[in-house]
Every structure is written in structure tokens, then in C-alpha cells.
Scaffold this active site. Sequence first.
Site, PDB file in Angstrom:
ATOM      1  N   SER A 109       0.858  -1.188   0.000  1.00 23.03           N
ATOM      2  CA  SER A 109       0.000   0.000   0.000  1.00 23.03           C
ATOM      3  C   SER A 109       0.891   1.234   0.000  1.00 23.03           C
ATOM      4  CB  SER A 109      -0.846  -0.012   1.275  1.00 23.03           C
ATOM      5  OG  SER A 109      -1.349   1.273   1.536  1.00 23.03           O
ATOM      6  N   SER A 110       0.379   2.331  -0.551  1.00 23.94           N
ATOM      7  CA  SER A 110       1.184   3.553  -0.590  1.00 23.94           C
ATOM      8  C   SER A 110       1.410   4.145   0.799  1.00 23.94           C
ATOM      9  CB  SER A 110       0.533   4.598  -1.502  1.00 23.94           C
ATOM     10  OG  SER A 110      -0.762   4.896  -1.050  1.00 23.94           O
ATOM     11  N   CYS A 111       0.697   3.647   1.818  1.00 20.08           N
ATOM     12  CA  CYS A 111       0.908   4.190   3.170  1.00 20.08           C
ATOM     13  C   CYS A 111       2.205   3.682   3.795  1.00 20.08           C
ATOM     14  CB  CYS A 111      -0.275   3.916   4.073  1.00 20.08           C
ATOM     15  SG  CYS A 111      -0.452   2.188   4.492  1.00 20.08           S
ATOM     16  N   TYR A 138      -0.589  -0.727  10.181  1.00 23.52           N
ATOM     17  CA  TYR A 138      -0.813  -1.388   8.887  1.00 23.52           C
ATOM     18  C   TYR A 138       0.433  -1.211   8.012  1.00 23.52           C
ATOM     19  CZ  TYR A 138      -3.084  -2.215   4.323  1.00 23.52           C
ATOM     20  OH  TYR A 138      -3.423  -2.666   3.078  1.00 23.52           O
ATOM     21  N   LYS A 142       2.945  -3.979   6.236  1.00 20.30           N
ATOM     22  CA  LYS A 142       3.175  -4.040   4.787  1.00 20.30           C
ATOM     23  C   LYS A 142       4.669  -3.879   4.452  1.00 20.30           C
ATOM     24  CE  LYS A 142      -0.880  -4.954   3.184  1.00 20.30           C
ATOM     25  NZ  LYS A 142      -1.077  -6.238   2.475  1.00 20.30           N
ATOM     26  N   HIS A 181     -12.972   2.936   2.817  1.00 19.47           N
ATOM     27  CA  HIS A 181     -12.144   4.055   2.378  1.00 19.47           C
ATOM     28  C   HIS A 181     -13.078   5.172   1.921  1.00 19.47           C
ATOM     29  CE1 HIS A 181      -9.243   0.717   2.189  1.00 19.47           C
ATOM     30  NE2 HIS A 181      -8.394   1.645   2.559  1.00 19.47           N
TER      31      HIS A 181
HETATM   32  O1  GFB Z   1      -9.799   6.626   2.147  1.00 13.17           O
HETATM   33  P1  GFB Z   1      -9.233   6.997   3.453  1.00 13.17           P
HETATM   34  O2  GFB Z   1      -9.819   6.364   4.647  1.00 13.17           O
HETATM   35  O3  GFB Z   1      -7.690   6.669   3.297  1.00 13.17           O
HETATM   36  O4  GFB Z   1      -9.370   8.584   3.657  1.00 13.17           O
HETATM   37  P2  GFB Z   1      -6.277   7.240   3.727  1.00 13.17           P
HETATM   38  C1  GFB Z   1      -8.872   9.506   2.729  1.00 13.17           C
HETATM   39  C2  GFB Z   1      -9.280  10.904   3.145  1.00 13.17           C
HETATM   40  O5  GFB Z   1     -10.696  11.041   2.915  1.00 13.17           O
HETATM   41  C3  GFB Z   1      -9.052  11.249   4.599  1.00 13.17           C
HETATM   42  C4  GFB Z   1     -11.315  11.613   4.056  1.00 13.17           C
HETATM   43  O6  GFB Z   1      -8.606  12.585   4.690  1.00 13.17           O
HETATM   44  C5  GFB Z   1     -10.443  11.104   5.208  1.00 13.17           C
HETATM   45  O7  GFB Z   1     -10.650  11.888   6.383  1.00 13.17           O
HETATM   46  N1  GFB Z   1     -12.720  11.200   4.107  1.00 13.17           N
HETATM   47  C6  GFB Z   1     -13.776  12.024   3.913  1.00 13.17           C
HETATM   48  C7  GFB Z   1     -13.205   9.981   4.383  1.00 13.17           C
HETATM   49  N2  GFB Z   1     -14.936  11.366   4.074  1.00 13.17           N
HETATM   50  C8  GFB Z   1     -14.616  10.088   4.337  1.00 13.17           C
HETATM   51  C9  GFB Z   1     -15.393   8.922   4.581  1.00 13.17           C
HETATM   52  O8  GFB Z   1     -16.621   8.918   4.584  1.00 13.17           O
HETATM   53  N3  GFB Z   1     -14.697   7.752   4.820  1.00 13.17           N
HETATM   54  C10 GFB Z   1     -13.332   7.714   4.820  1.00 13.17           C
HETATM   55  N4  GFB Z   1     -12.722   6.535   5.034  1.00 13.17           N
HETATM   56  N5  GFB Z   1     -12.569   8.815   4.620  1.00 13.17           N
HETATM   57  C11 GFB Z   1      -5.958   4.731   4.335  1.00 13.17           C
HETATM   58  C12 GFB Z   1      -5.063   4.051   5.313  1.00 13.17           C
HETATM   59  O9  GFB Z   1      -5.684   6.062   4.551  1.00 13.17           O
HETATM   60  O10 GFB Z   1      -5.625   4.437   2.991  1.00 13.17           O
HETATM   61  C13 GFB Z   1      -4.727   2.681   4.963  1.00 13.17           C
HETATM   62  O11 GFB Z   1      -5.597   4.214   6.604  1.00 13.17           O
HETATM   63  C14 GFB Z   1      -4.487   2.442   3.500  1.00 13.17           C
HETATM   64  O12 GFB Z   1      -3.614   2.277   5.677  1.00 13.17           O
HETATM   65  C15 GFB Z   1      -5.481   3.143   2.644  1.00 13.17           C
HETATM   66  O13 GFB Z   1      -3.203   2.833   3.120  1.00 13.17           O
HETATM   67  C16 GFB Z   1      -5.205   3.012   1.166  1.00 13.17           C
HETATM   68  O14 GFB Z   1      -5.531   7.463   2.471  1.00 13.17           O
HETATM   69  O15 GFB Z   1      -6.317   8.381   4.656  1.00 13.17           O
END
Ligand code: GFB
Length: 316
Positions: A109-111, A138, A142, A181
Site C-alpha cells: 500500500s502507498s501508506c 498497517y 506491509k 475508504h
Molecule cells: O480513504 P481513506 O480512509 O484513506 O481517507 P487514507 C482519505 C481521506 O478522505 C481522509 C477523508 O482525509 C479522510 O478523512 N474522508 C472524507 C473519508 N470522508 C470520508 C469517509 O466517509 N470515509 C473515509 N474513510 N474517509 C488509508 C489508510 O488512509 O488508505 C490505509 O488508513 C491504506 O492504511 C489506505 O493505506 C489506502 O488514504 O487516509
Amino acid sequence: MFELAGKKVWVAGHSGMVGSAVVRRLESESCKLLLVPHSELDLRRQDKVEQWMQEHRPDAVFVAAATVGGIHANSTRPAEFIYDNLSIELNIIHAAHVCGVKKLLFLGSSCIYPKFAPQPITEDALLSGTLEPTNEFYAIAKIAGIKLCAAYRWQYGCDFISAMPSNVYGINDNFNQQMSHVIPGLLRRIHEAKLQGVPSVAVWGSGAVRREFIFSEDLADGLVYLMKCYSGEQHVNIGSGEDITIRQLADMLVDVVGYKGEITFDTSKPDGTPRKLLDISAIKAMGWHPETPLRKGLEEMYRWFTNQSAGAIRGA
Ligand code: GFB
């Protein structure tokens, strides 16, 4: 070149978004697919994994099995994210060595990259700085997976490779609000708000952070490409090559869904990494490039979502 035709190929995690996309993509490769449901094989049990692999003897393995989730799931369930993912990788990669698997692709993952890595992020940014706290556990799992592949390559000459995708979205995504996500989470909330006539939808965070998204079907195509054409210790980035702000993404989703209400921002929720854009020049130089623009992928995902019966959507 590693030919897949005629080979036994195990897609570990075939019921997830990425695994199921890899299965669809492999249908045109004339290989014999090996699939085992979670209810029959718990990948966190080393003895069971080794026994299953001894019995089925795959030639090639895609490690698409993982405990995954968005920013909320990652920040609230760190023990599951580190334990499950370390166990899954360790068991599959070690058993692949023991059973003489010819080629293995591990999916990261890119994280894995530092929170403030220079953008776009090149593969050599790995371990050059501090990780983003919301997904540190996580990410560490990875990173261990990448290093496992490298260690088995060095010591035993195993052809085990690693691919690092940007944020993935698409067919068979998880729509559970606590797990999802941003794309499936927002798509579902906006869709339900449209149906119920709710006047506004809250987007988590400031909306100012940037993310790069790759469509599930593009990712599957890139993973099959790497399986066939790449062999090396260096992990390979795979993404769309473009990023947008979460605010722009929300506007696009409003448009795709046809929602007439308003978007608000809930800044009590975390933003996470400020930006995560991968440098994909290495995979492009190998001859692969992404096909699906974000808008088109979102339309396809929404069409798929609205055509499913409620029970067929994960997390809904
Ligand atoms: O997709 P997301 O959870 O992944 O969140 P990350 C991306 C951005 O979208 C964050 C915002 O700034 C969230 O606060 N966001 C806005 C939301 N509304 C929503 C919503 O309804 N749901 C979610 N989930 N986010 C994950 C990592 O991080 O990405 C993992 O935690 C993994 O480890 C994955 O790498 C690909 O990019 O922030």
C-alpha cells in the site's frame, strides 16, 4: 517473462476488491485458478496454510489477502491490522518458499511511505522518514511483507516481488461506514442522501488533503503485468499518476450520483497524510500504464453499486 498459461495460480484473498479483480483479469490467461474461502482456510494459521499449500502446490501466488480499511478502521483497530497482516504475509510467503512456488506477488500500500515524503513518491522513499500515525501499524506490517520478499529472494533465490498501489476503489469495494475508504464511504452516503432527500452530507476532515486513486480493474491488470514481466527485489509503485483533493472528489461523486444537496466538512475527523501521489515512472518504463480516468471509474463503480441487490454489497 513468466508465463501464466497452464500454471496453477492461487489468488489469496479472492473475495476482496483487489483479489476478485485479479480473478476476473486472470480469466483471459488460460491458467488454472486456485481459490479457497476464508471459512475453509484461516490465513493467520501457519500450520493450516502450509498444509493447504502442500496439498495444492500452486506455481504462482497473488497475495491479495489482507485486513484492510480506511482511516477510521486503521486508527481504531491497530492490533488487528498489525497482527492479521503480519501473520498472513509471514505464513503465505514462508509456505511459498517451502512448497517451491515459482513466482509470488505481494501487494502492499502507498501508506508504507513517510508522511512527508517528497511528491510524487519514488520507490526509494521507503524508510526515509516517520510514518503517518493513523495507519502506522498497517504500514509496518506491509513494510515487513516487502522485506520478507526481499529476504527470501536473497537467501533462497525465490522469485517473490512486491507491488505498492495507491488508494484503490471499484467493483466489490467495502461500503461499511466504519471500515470503508473514502470513495465507497462517500458514494454510499451521498446515494442514500439522494434517495432519502437529506439536504446535506458531511465529508470527514478538511477536504484539503490530496489522494491518488486507482480503479480496481486497472490495478488487477497492472498486477498481472508485473507477475508476468517483472522480477526484482525493488517493490514497484502502481497508480493512476494523478491526485485530487478530497473536496474535488466529493464534488465529482455528487455529480456522478446526481445529488442536489450540499457538502459540508466535519473537521473533528482526521485528515491523515496531506498528500500521497506515487511516482509511477518505473512501471510505465516497463510498458504498463493505467487506462481508466477517475470520473469514468466512479461512474462504473456507481453503476455496479446500484445494480447489486442489497445483500450482495459488502458492508452495506
Ligand atoms: O480513504 P481513506 O480512509 O484513506 O481517507 P487514507 C482519505 C481521506 O478522505 C481522509 C477523508 O482525509 C479522510 O478523512 N474522508 C472524507 C473519508 N470522508 C470520508 C469517509 O466517509 N470515509 C473515509 N474513510 N474517509 C488509508 C489508510 O488512509 O488508505 C490505509 O488508513 C491504506 O492504511 C489506505 O493505506 C489506502 O488514504 O487516509
